[in-house]
Design a protein around this motif. Structure first.
Motif, short mmCIF file in Angstrom:
data_model
loop_
_atom_site.label_atom_id
_atom_site.label_comp_id
_atom_site.label_asym_id
_atom_site.label_seq_id
_atom_site.Cartn_x
_atom_site.Cartn_y
_atom_site.Cartn_z
N TRP A 1 30.65 39.52 59.73
CA TRP A 1 30.50 39.36 58.29
C TRP A 1 30.42 40.73 57.63
N ARG A 2 30.79 40.75 56.36
CA ARG A 2 30.71 41.98 55.57
C ARG A 2 30.63 41.61 54.10
N TYR A 3 30.09 42.50 53.29
CA TYR A 3 30.01 42.25 51.85
C TYR A 3 30.09 43.58 51.11
N SER A 4 30.33 43.47 49.79
CA SER A 4 30.33 44.67 48.96
C SER A 4 30.03 44.30 47.52
N PHE A 5 29.34 45.22 46.85
CA PHE A 5 29.12 45.12 45.40
C PHE A 5 30.02 46.11 44.66
N ASP A 6 30.80 46.88 45.38
CA ASP A 6 31.65 47.93 44.79
C ASP A 6 33.09 47.46 44.72
N ILE A 7 33.36 46.51 43.86
CA ILE A 7 34.68 45.91 43.73
C ILE A 7 35.47 46.69 42.68
N ALA A 8 36.68 47.09 43.03
CA ALA A 8 37.55 47.81 42.11
C ALA A 8 38.90 47.10 42.04
N ALA A 9 39.56 47.23 40.91
CA ALA A 9 40.89 46.68 40.73
C ALA A 9 41.88 47.83 40.62
N THR A 10 43.08 47.61 41.08
CA THR A 10 44.10 48.66 41.04
C THR A 10 44.48 49.00 39.61
N GLY A 11 44.53 48.01 38.74
CA GLY A 11 44.84 48.26 37.34
C GLY A 11 43.93 47.47 36.44
N GLY A 12 43.03 48.12 35.75
CA GLY A 12 42.10 47.42 34.87
C GLY A 12 40.78 47.12 35.55
N GLU A 13 40.04 46.23 34.91
CA GLU A 13 38.71 45.88 35.41
C GLU A 13 38.78 44.76 36.43
N ALA A 14 37.99 44.88 37.49
CA ALA A 14 37.95 43.85 38.54
C ALA A 14 37.32 42.57 37.99
N PRO A 15 37.87 41.41 38.32
CA PRO A 15 37.30 40.15 37.84
C PRO A 15 36.08 39.70 38.63
N TYR A 16 35.73 40.45 39.69
CA TYR A 16 34.61 40.03 40.53
C TYR A 16 33.57 41.13 40.66
N PHE A 17 32.32 40.72 40.78
CA PHE A 17 31.18 41.61 40.92
C PHE A 17 30.89 41.91 42.39
N ALA A 18 31.08 40.90 43.25
CA ALA A 18 30.75 41.05 44.66
C ALA A 18 31.70 40.20 45.50
N VAL A 19 31.77 40.54 46.78
CA VAL A 19 32.61 39.80 47.73
C VAL A 19 31.88 39.69 49.07
N PHE A 20 32.09 38.56 49.74
CA PHE A 20 31.54 38.33 51.08
C PHE A 20 32.67 37.81 51.95
N GLU A 21 32.80 38.34 53.15
CA GLU A 21 33.79 37.89 54.12
C GLU A 21 33.08 37.46 55.39
#
Length: 103
Positions: free
Chosen positions: A38-58
């Protein structure tokens, strides 16, 4: 391998989300039977513009059956029931088989 991907839109209180997620939710989620990694992040970035998500978990499972069994287990049910305690922006849950590739 089969992956469970959880995407979190912006919550009402980002500080509460981070604290609760790390100290309370993750300890529940990682108890799911069949969980390989498992892995997670709060540092979500989008290639162009603002990322639509705050966090991700895999989460990685051996196959779809193992993921389903993990999510339906008492541990998986507890983790799922806990989501409203921190994810005030909602949640998007996806799952898919992983196709490996190498160079």
């Amino acid at each position: 391998m089969h992956k469970l991907l959880v995407l979190y839109p912006q919550p009402a209180d980002p500080d509460h989300f981070r604290d609760y997620y790390v100290t309370k939710h993750l300890p529940l989620a990682i108890q799911m039977p069949g969980l390989l990694a498992w892995r997670y992040s709060f540092d979500i970035a989008a290639t162009g513009g603002e990322a639509p998500y705050f966090a991700v978990f895999e989460a990685d499972f051996a196959d779809a059956a193992a993921m389903t069994a993990g999510r339906e287990s008492p541990e998986g049910q507890r983790a799922g029931a806990d989501v409203p305690n921190y994810a005030t922006g909602g949640v998007v849950i996806l799952n898919y088989p992983v196709q490996d590739g190498a160079r």
